[in-house]
Enzyme design. Structure first.
Site, PDB file in Angstrom:
ATOM      1  CE1 TYR A 124      -4.207   1.968   0.453  1.00 23.22           C
ATOM      2  CE2 TYR A 124      -2.616   3.482   1.380  1.00 23.22           C
ATOM      3  CZ  TYR A 124      -3.847   3.190   0.816  1.00 23.22           C
ATOM      4  OH  TYR A 124      -4.868   4.103   0.687  1.00 23.22           O
ATOM      5  CG  ASN A 209      -6.501   7.064   5.618  1.00 24.20           C
ATOM      6  OD1 ASN A 209      -6.883   5.860   6.010  1.00 24.20           O
ATOM      7  ND2 ASN A 209      -7.028   7.943   4.830  1.00 24.20           N
ATOM      8  CB  SER A 232       5.912  10.644  11.250  1.00 20.99           C
ATOM      9  OG  SER A 232       7.232  10.384  11.085  1.00 20.99           O
ATOM     10  CD  GLN A 254       9.769  12.616  10.944  1.00 24.29           C
ATOM     11  OE1 GLN A 254       9.345  11.706  10.976  1.00 24.29           O
ATOM     12  NE2 GLN A 254      10.789  12.798   9.953  1.00 24.29           N
ATOM     13  CG  HIS A 257       5.910  12.972   7.823  1.00 21.80           C
ATOM     14  ND1 HIS A 257       5.686  12.581   6.414  1.00 21.80           N
ATOM     15  CD2 HIS A 257       7.084  12.778   8.227  1.00 21.80           C
ATOM     16  CE1 HIS A 257       6.919  11.765   6.047  1.00 21.80           C
ATOM     17  NE2 HIS A 257       7.660  12.116   7.056  1.00 21.80           N
ATOM     18  CD  GLU A 323       8.241   6.677  12.424  1.00 19.80           C
ATOM     19  OE1 GLU A 323       8.152   6.337  11.301  1.00 19.80           O
ATOM     20  OE2 GLU A 323       7.902   7.821  12.805  1.00 19.80           O
ATOM     21  CG  HIS A 324      12.527   8.748  12.575  1.00 18.39           C
ATOM     22  ND1 HIS A 324      10.955   9.102  12.502  1.00 18.39           N
ATOM     23  CD2 HIS A 324      12.741   8.286  11.482  1.00 18.39           C
ATOM     24  CE1 HIS A 324      10.524   8.822  11.417  1.00 18.39           C
ATOM     25  NE2 HIS A 324      11.797   8.318  10.745  1.00 18.39           N
ATOM     26  CG  ASP A 357      12.144  10.158   6.144  1.00 14.35           C
ATOM     27  OD1 ASP A 357      11.981   9.050   6.623  1.00 14.35           O
ATOM     28  OD2 ASP A 357      11.639  11.164   6.349  1.00 14.35           O
ATOM     29  CD  GLU A 411       2.365 -32.419  26.554  1.00  9.39           C
ATOM     30  OE1 GLU A 411       1.947 -32.832  25.497  1.00  9.39           O
ATOM     31  OE2 GLU A 411       3.476 -31.626  26.946  1.00  9.39           O
ATOM     32  CG  HIS A 416       0.973 -36.814  20.291  1.00  4.17           C
ATOM     33  ND1 HIS A 416      -0.179 -36.615  20.262  1.00  4.17           N
ATOM     34  CD2 HIS A 416       1.686 -35.969  19.811  1.00  4.17           C
ATOM     35  CE1 HIS A 416      -0.238 -35.617  19.876  1.00  4.17           C
ATOM     36  NE2 HIS A 416       0.800 -35.023  19.508  1.00  4.17           N
TER      37      HIS A 416
END
Length: 426
Positions: A124, A209, A232, A254, A257, A323-324, A357, A411, A416
């Site tokens: 996307y 968004n 951001s 930033q 943005h 984030e940064h 970036d 178990e 098994h």
């Protein structure tokens, strides 16, 4: 911008407004869109594109002629920059490649891990307030390095039914296989469930968004997703010797943005904090093309934290998990080991966030909203699957099967136990 003297024990999520509740009206709208796409397929995509993007489409898939036309419209100098950035991104991500491996812990036993790429991935790419060819490169190139054979890009068209030329040029340079003119929650639904034209994918990556983020959350489980990306954010740690002009410029990089973007300065110097505030608003008053967005971000989500020393600054940063993270301090490498939670770390006065970036090579799709405490930047590893490899010969199994049977019966799973025992019955 708000100036706060940091104290241990502060409720940072409340201060930073990270406790906002999920909007139920948006979720309900997204669920209705997903339901429509599942039921009506292409017809729903055309309807929502007209209703929400105000665009009447005659076809969903971008043609080769449209890609060639877009490529011709992009200045040659910009194409060269995109190509060089693509090479930097490819070089960095090739170092993340993993390969199948095995080992033999004892005679007759082979164990290991089989590495395979995800077969089909949806990418996307947002439209709307800005155009992001860098996102195309950052999300597509690691997938192709990983070996993804079918990479599908979706991006919303303009009202004229066209995609921004730089987006298409970046997709061609990166090597994207299919491109469709759809955006929003309907695009996420189409990727997850498929339509008459769009074959369903196995994973969806890329930012968007709140409708896109909510749709990704809702289809997770049917497909994998990379992350739920929030607004951001950048956190700059600066000492008294930092340049306030640089710090302000990086905060604004930033802030422009999104109105919800979060620019944060953490400093040991109250004087520097005041200088940065003055400089931020001075730079906003200059001819920034997105000054209204940047100013609202700074006014509503901009913070200056005053700390007593660098140790406390790093402690605060690790709690916020930005984030940064920029280290505008002397000898930033000396502090690297103390950084525990950050999406990307920018070291020193000449490593501004926009370098990451666009151009350096490391991925710019990063964990936001504190999720760097448990997640990583997008990388080649996000497009790879791992299968375990096990091989025992008869002698190797015979030496351990009673232990396996005993464990299984512990178990209460007799079948098994018998599955290994029957191989050694007379």
């Amino acid at each position: 911008m708000k100036t706060i003297t940091y104290k241990q024990g502060m409720d940072l999520d409340t201060i930073l407004k990270r406790n906002d509740d999920e909007r139920e009206d948006i979720r309900n709208a997204v669920l209705e869109i997903i339901k429509g796409v599942k039921k009506e397929g292409n017809a729903a995509l055309l309807y929502y594109t007209q209703a929400l993007d105000h665009c009447v489409l005659t076809h969903l898939q971008v043609t080769e002629a449209e890609i060639d036309e877009a490529f011709a419209a992009v200045p040659a100098e910009l194409l060269d920059i995109i190509r060089e950035a693509a090479e930097n991104i490819r070089d960095f991500h090739e170092k993340q490649l993993e390969t199948t491996w095995t080992y033999t812990p004892q005679p007759g036993v082979i164990l290991g891990q089989h590495i395979t790429p995800i077969e089909r991935v949806g990418l996307y790419v947002p439209g709307g307030k800005a155009t992001y060819p860098s996102t195309v490169l950052m999300d597509a190139i690691p997938a192709l390095v990983a070996g993804v054979k079918s990479l599908v890009m979706v991006t919303p068209p303009g009202r004229d039914g066209k995609i921004n030329p730089t987006i298409l040029a970046a997709a061609k340079i990166a090597g994207v296989h299919e491109i469709y003119k759809i955006g929003g929650a309907q695009a996420v639904a189409a990727l997850a469930y498929g339509t008459e034209t769009i074959k369903a994918v196995n994973k969806i990556v890329g930012p968007g968004n709140i409708y896109v983020a909510t749709a990704k959350k809702e289809v997770f489980g049917k497909v994998d997703i990379d992350m739920i990306a929030g607004p951001s954010e950048v956190l700059i740690i600066a000492d008294e010797n930092a340049n306030p002009v640089y710090a302000a410029a990086d905060l604004l990089s930033q802030a422009e943005h999104d109105e919800l973007a979060m620019p944060i300065l953490v400093t040991t110097s109250a004087e520097l904090g005041n200088q940065v505030i003055d400089e931020v608003y001075r730079q906003i008053s200059e001819d920034l093309s997105r000054k209204e967005i940047a100013k609202k971000s700074v006014d509503d989500y901009g913070f200056i934290f005053i700390v007593k020393d660098l140790v406390e600054a790093l402690e605060l940063s690790n709690q916020i998990a930005p984030e940064h993270l920029e280290l505008l301090i002397e000898h930033p490498m000396d502090s690297l080991e103390k950084v525990k939670n950050a999406g990307a770390i920018f070291m020193g006065a000449y490593t501004p966030e926009p370098l990451g970036d666009y151009f350096a090579g490391p991925n710019h799709t990063l964990p936001t909203s504190g999720t760097a405490k448990f997640s990583s930047p997008l990388g080649v590893y996000d497009y790879l699957k791992k299968s375990s490899i096990l091989s025992y010969d008869q002698a190797a199994l015979q030496s351990v099967y009673p232990k396996i049977a005993a464990f299984a019966r512990c178990e209460g799973l007799d079948a098994h136990a018998k599955a290994v025992e029957r191989r050694f019955e007379d």
